[in-house]
Design a protein around this motif. Structure first.
Motif, PDB file in Angstrom:
ATOM      1  N   ALA A 191      42.394  25.403  -7.529  1.00  0.00           N
ATOM      2  CA  ALA A 191      41.121  24.730  -7.791  1.00  0.00           C
ATOM      3  C   ALA A 191      41.199  23.843  -9.020  1.00  0.00           C
ATOM      4  O   ALA A 191      40.587  22.772  -9.069  1.00  0.00           O
ATOM      5  N   GLY A 192      41.944  24.278 -10.026  1.00  0.00           N
ATOM      6  CA  GLY A 192      42.071  23.491 -11.248  1.00  0.00           C
ATOM      7  C   GLY A 192      40.884  23.592 -12.175  1.00  0.00           C
ATOM      8  O   GLY A 192      40.926  23.095 -13.301  1.00  0.00           O
ATOM      9  N   ASP A 193      39.811  24.205 -11.718  1.00  0.00           N
ATOM     10  CA  ASP A 193      38.602  24.371 -12.532  1.00  0.00           C
ATOM     11  C   ASP A 193      37.999  25.727 -12.182  1.00  0.00           C
ATOM     12  O   ASP A 193      37.576  25.943 -11.037  1.00  0.00           O
ATOM     13  N   PRO A 194      37.949  26.651 -13.119  1.00  0.00           N
ATOM     14  CA  PRO A 194      37.452  28.005 -12.815  1.00  0.00           C
ATOM     15  C   PRO A 194      36.003  28.038 -12.350  1.00  0.00           C
ATOM     16  O   PRO A 194      35.591  28.990 -11.684  1.00  0.00           O
ATOM     17  N   THR A 195      35.229  27.007 -12.672  1.00  0.00           N
ATOM     18  CA  THR A 195      33.825  26.998 -12.239  1.00  0.00           C
ATOM     19  C   THR A 195      33.690  26.759 -10.738  1.00  0.00           C
ATOM     20  O   THR A 195      32.609  26.943 -10.176  1.00  0.00           O
TER      21      THR A 195
ATOM     22  N   ALA B 119      33.203  29.656  -2.923  1.00  0.00           N
ATOM     23  CA  ALA B 119      33.635  28.320  -3.342  1.00  0.00           C
ATOM     24  C   ALA B 119      32.422  27.524  -3.806  1.00  0.00           C
ATOM     25  O   ALA B 119      31.415  27.456  -3.099  1.00  0.00           O
ATOM     26  N   PHE B 120      32.518  26.957  -4.985  1.00  0.00           N
ATOM     27  CA  PHE B 120      31.438  26.138  -5.535  1.00  0.00           C
ATOM     28  C   PHE B 120      31.884  24.682  -5.620  1.00  0.00           C
ATOM     29  O   PHE B 120      31.883  24.070  -6.679  1.00  0.00           O
ATOM     30  N   LEU B 121      32.284  24.154  -4.479  1.00  0.00           N
ATOM     31  CA  LEU B 121      32.755  22.777  -4.405  1.00  0.00           C
ATOM     32  C   LEU B 121      31.606  21.851  -4.019  1.00  0.00           C
ATOM     33  O   LEU B 121      30.820  22.173  -3.121  1.00  0.00           O
ATOM     34  N   PRO B 122      31.493  20.698  -4.656  1.00  0.00           N
ATOM     35  CA  PRO B 122      30.443  19.744  -4.277  1.00  0.00           C
ATOM     36  C   PRO B 122      30.553  19.374  -2.797  1.00  0.00           C
ATOM     37  O   PRO B 122      31.644  19.134  -2.288  1.00  0.00           O
ATOM     38  N   ALA B 123      29.416  19.354  -2.111  1.00  0.00           N
ATOM     39  CA  ALA B 123      29.332  18.985  -0.689  1.00  0.00           C
ATOM     40  C   ALA B 123      29.919  20.039   0.245  1.00  0.00           C
ATOM     41  O   ALA B 123      30.053  19.798   1.443  1.00  0.00           O
ATOM     42  N   TYR B 124      30.288  21.218  -0.278  1.00  0.00           N
ATOM     43  CA  TYR B 124      30.833  22.280   0.570  1.00  0.00           C
ATOM     44  C   TYR B 124      30.011  23.555   0.398  1.00  0.00           C
ATOM     45  O   TYR B 124      30.543  24.629   0.159  1.00  0.00           O
TER      46      TYR B 124
ATOM     47  N   GLY C  11      28.305  26.883   0.908  1.00  0.00           N
ATOM     48  CA  GLY C  11      28.542  28.009   1.801  1.00  0.00           C
ATOM     49  C   GLY C  11      29.987  28.197   2.223  1.00  0.00           C
ATOM     50  O   GLY C  11      30.302  29.136   2.950  1.00  0.00           O
ATOM     51  N   TRP C  12      30.890  27.312   1.778  1.00  0.00           N
ATOM     52  CA  TRP C  12      32.299  27.449   2.149  1.00  0.00           C
ATOM     53  C   TRP C  12      32.975  28.489   1.253  1.00  0.00           C
ATOM     54  O   TRP C  12      32.421  28.901   0.230  1.00  0.00           O
ATOM     55  N   ARG C  13      34.176  28.899   1.638  1.00  0.00           N
ATOM     56  CA  ARG C  13      34.885  29.940   0.898  1.00  0.00           C
ATOM     57  C   ARG C  13      36.356  29.586   0.722  1.00  0.00           C
ATOM     58  O   ARG C  13      36.972  29.005   1.608  1.00  0.00           O
ATOM     59  N   TRP C  14      36.866  29.978  -0.446  1.00  0.00           N
ATOM     60  CA  TRP C  14      38.308  29.905  -0.656  1.00  0.00           C
ATOM     61  C   TRP C  14      38.953  31.031   0.147  1.00  0.00           C
ATOM     62  O   TRP C  14      38.470  32.157   0.147  1.00  0.00           O
ATOM     63  N   VAL C  15      40.046  30.723   0.819  1.00  0.00           N
ATOM     64  CA  VAL C  15      40.795  31.739   1.564  1.00  0.00           C
ATOM     65  C   VAL C  15      42.247  31.684   1.103  1.00  0.00           C
ATOM     66  O   VAL C  15      42.918  30.663   1.243  1.00  0.00           O
ATOM     67  N   VAL C  16      42.701  32.799   0.527  1.00  0.00           N
ATOM     68  CA  VAL C  16      44.073  32.892   0.035  1.00  0.00           C
ATOM     69  C   VAL C  16      44.837  33.857   0.941  1.00  0.00           C
ATOM     70  O   VAL C  16      44.461  35.023   1.068  1.00  0.00           O
ATOM     71  N   THR C  17      45.882  33.360   1.572  1.00  0.00           N
ATOM     72  CA  THR C  17      46.695  34.202   2.446  1.00  0.00           C
ATOM     73  C   THR C  17      47.896  34.721   1.668  1.00  0.00           C
ATOM     74  O   THR C  17      48.679  33.941   1.114  1.00  0.00           O
ATOM     75  N   VAL C  18      48.013  36.047   1.617  1.00  0.00           N
ATOM     76  CA  VAL C  18      49.085  36.709   0.879  1.00  0.00           C
ATOM     77  C   VAL C  18      49.885  37.560   1.859  1.00  0.00           C
ATOM     78  O   VAL C  18      49.315  38.224   2.730  1.00  0.00           O
ATOM     79  N   ALA C  19      51.210  37.564   1.706  1.00  0.00           N
ATOM     80  CA  ALA C  19      52.057  38.329   2.617  1.00  0.00           C
ATOM     81  C   ALA C  19      53.051  39.188   1.846  1.00  0.00           C
ATOM     82  O   ALA C  19      53.462  38.850   0.728  1.00  0.00           O
ATOM     83  N   LYS C  20      53.434  40.323   2.470  1.00  0.00           N
ATOM     84  CA  LYS C  20      54.493  41.193   1.953  1.00  0.00           C
ATOM     85  C   LYS C  20      55.407  41.547   3.118  1.00  0.00           C
ATOM     86  O   LYS C  20      54.939  41.929   4.185  1.00  0.00           O
ATOM     87  N   THR C  21      56.700  41.421   2.915  1.00  0.00           N
ATOM     88  CA  THR C  21      57.638  41.730   3.995  1.00  0.00           C
ATOM     89  C   THR C  21      57.749  43.227   4.240  1.00  0.00           C
ATOM     90  O   THR C  21      57.986  43.669   5.358  1.00  0.00           O
ATOM     91  N   ASP C  22      57.580  44.025   3.172  1.00  0.00           N
ATOM     92  CA  ASP C  22      57.585  45.481   3.309  1.00  0.00           C
ATOM     93  C   ASP C  22      56.821  46.069   2.131  1.00  0.00           C
ATOM     94  O   ASP C  22      56.346  45.355   1.250  1.00  0.00           O
ATOM     95  N   GLU C  23      56.727  47.386   2.094  1.00  0.00           N
ATOM     96  CA  GLU C  23      55.920  48.044   1.065  1.00  0.00           C
ATOM     97  C   GLU C  23      56.463  47.821  -0.340  1.00  0.00           C
ATOM     98  O   GLU C  23      55.706  47.826  -1.312  1.00  0.00           O
TER      99      GLU C  23
END
Length: 232
Positions: free
Chosen positions: A30-34, A57-62, A64-76
């Motif tokens: 995002a580059g801006d924590p706000t 997400a508090f983006l202008p013109a967006y 109700g939208w949301r940031w979605v971060v996809t995180v993966a782990k190959t094993d435990e």
């Protein structure tokens, strides 16, 4: 700390905790924590190896939208890895209207000077020229087609029904205000010119220069005050 998510098969799938890791990734993107709000939820795949972290997400013109971060782990034992960071609409998002094909968006009056409306081979209002209704062509329809003199397509019965219904129920049918106030119907007017073809018994064109319907298709039971036999 392990997280759990119930799948559609009502079994619990063990996940992993990478909330802080995901938040750091979205803040960097995002580059801006706000622009990043509170944590909303996390969703794991059936194997518990891929997680989608959602943040407000508090983006202008967006709205109700949301940031979605996809995180993966190959094993435990492996470290989590960021796959992507995107912004997706939430349940209360402001979205553009659903796209509608141009042919369904066109309204009467939309086509102007220089505009071209591509024809469609699937148009139910048209049929091949050799299928013209009897009486709608001056020559035998099959002969005209074979000689290459006819139109490639003519109106189908469905197309004629649509047109006649639209005309009859419109402003130049019998139920319009001007028709109800007319002294006599168009069918008895000297300026009424019946159209040819299968619609001859129902419609014609007005040829009275002082009539508001001049040069327009009117129903036989339409009318106006400029009737040729009108008297005071």
């Amino acid at each position: 700390m392990a997280l759990f998510k119930k799948t559609s098969k009502s079994k619990e799938v063990a996940g992993f905790d990478a909330l802080d890791f995901a938040r750091a990734a979205v803040l960097a993107d995002a580059g801006d924590p706000t622009l990043v709000g509170e944590f909303v939820s996390v969703d794991f795949d059936d194997e518990g190896r891929i997680a989608s972290y959602l943040f407000e997400a508090f983006l202008p013109a967006y709205k109700g939208w949301r940031w979605v971060v996809t995180v993966a782990k190959t094993d435990e034992d492996s470290d989590p890895t960021i796959c992507d960071v995107v912004v997706l609409p939430g349940p209360d998002s402001l979205l553009a209207p659903q796209w509608i094909p141009y042919v369904d968006r066109l309204q009467p009056g939309d086509v102007g000077v220089g505009d071209i409306v591509p024809s469609s081979l699937e148009d139910a209002r048209l049929v091949p020229g050799f299928a013209a209704l009897p009486g709608d062509e001056d020559l035998d329809a099959t002969q005209v087609w074979e000689l290459g003199l006819g139109r490639a397509r003519v109106m189908s019965i469905e197309g004629r029904d649509q047109a006649s219904k639209r005309w009859y129920e419109g402003d130049r049918g019998p139920e319009s205000a001007i028709a109800k106030a007319a002294p006599k119907p168009c069918s008895s007017c000297g300026f009424f010119i019946p159209i040819s073809g299968s619609l001859r018994g129902a419609f014609g064109a007005c040829a009275n220069a002082i009539s508001p319907e001049d040069a327009r298709v009117v129903s036989v039971d339409h009318g106006c005050g400029a009737h040729s036999e009108a008297t005071l």
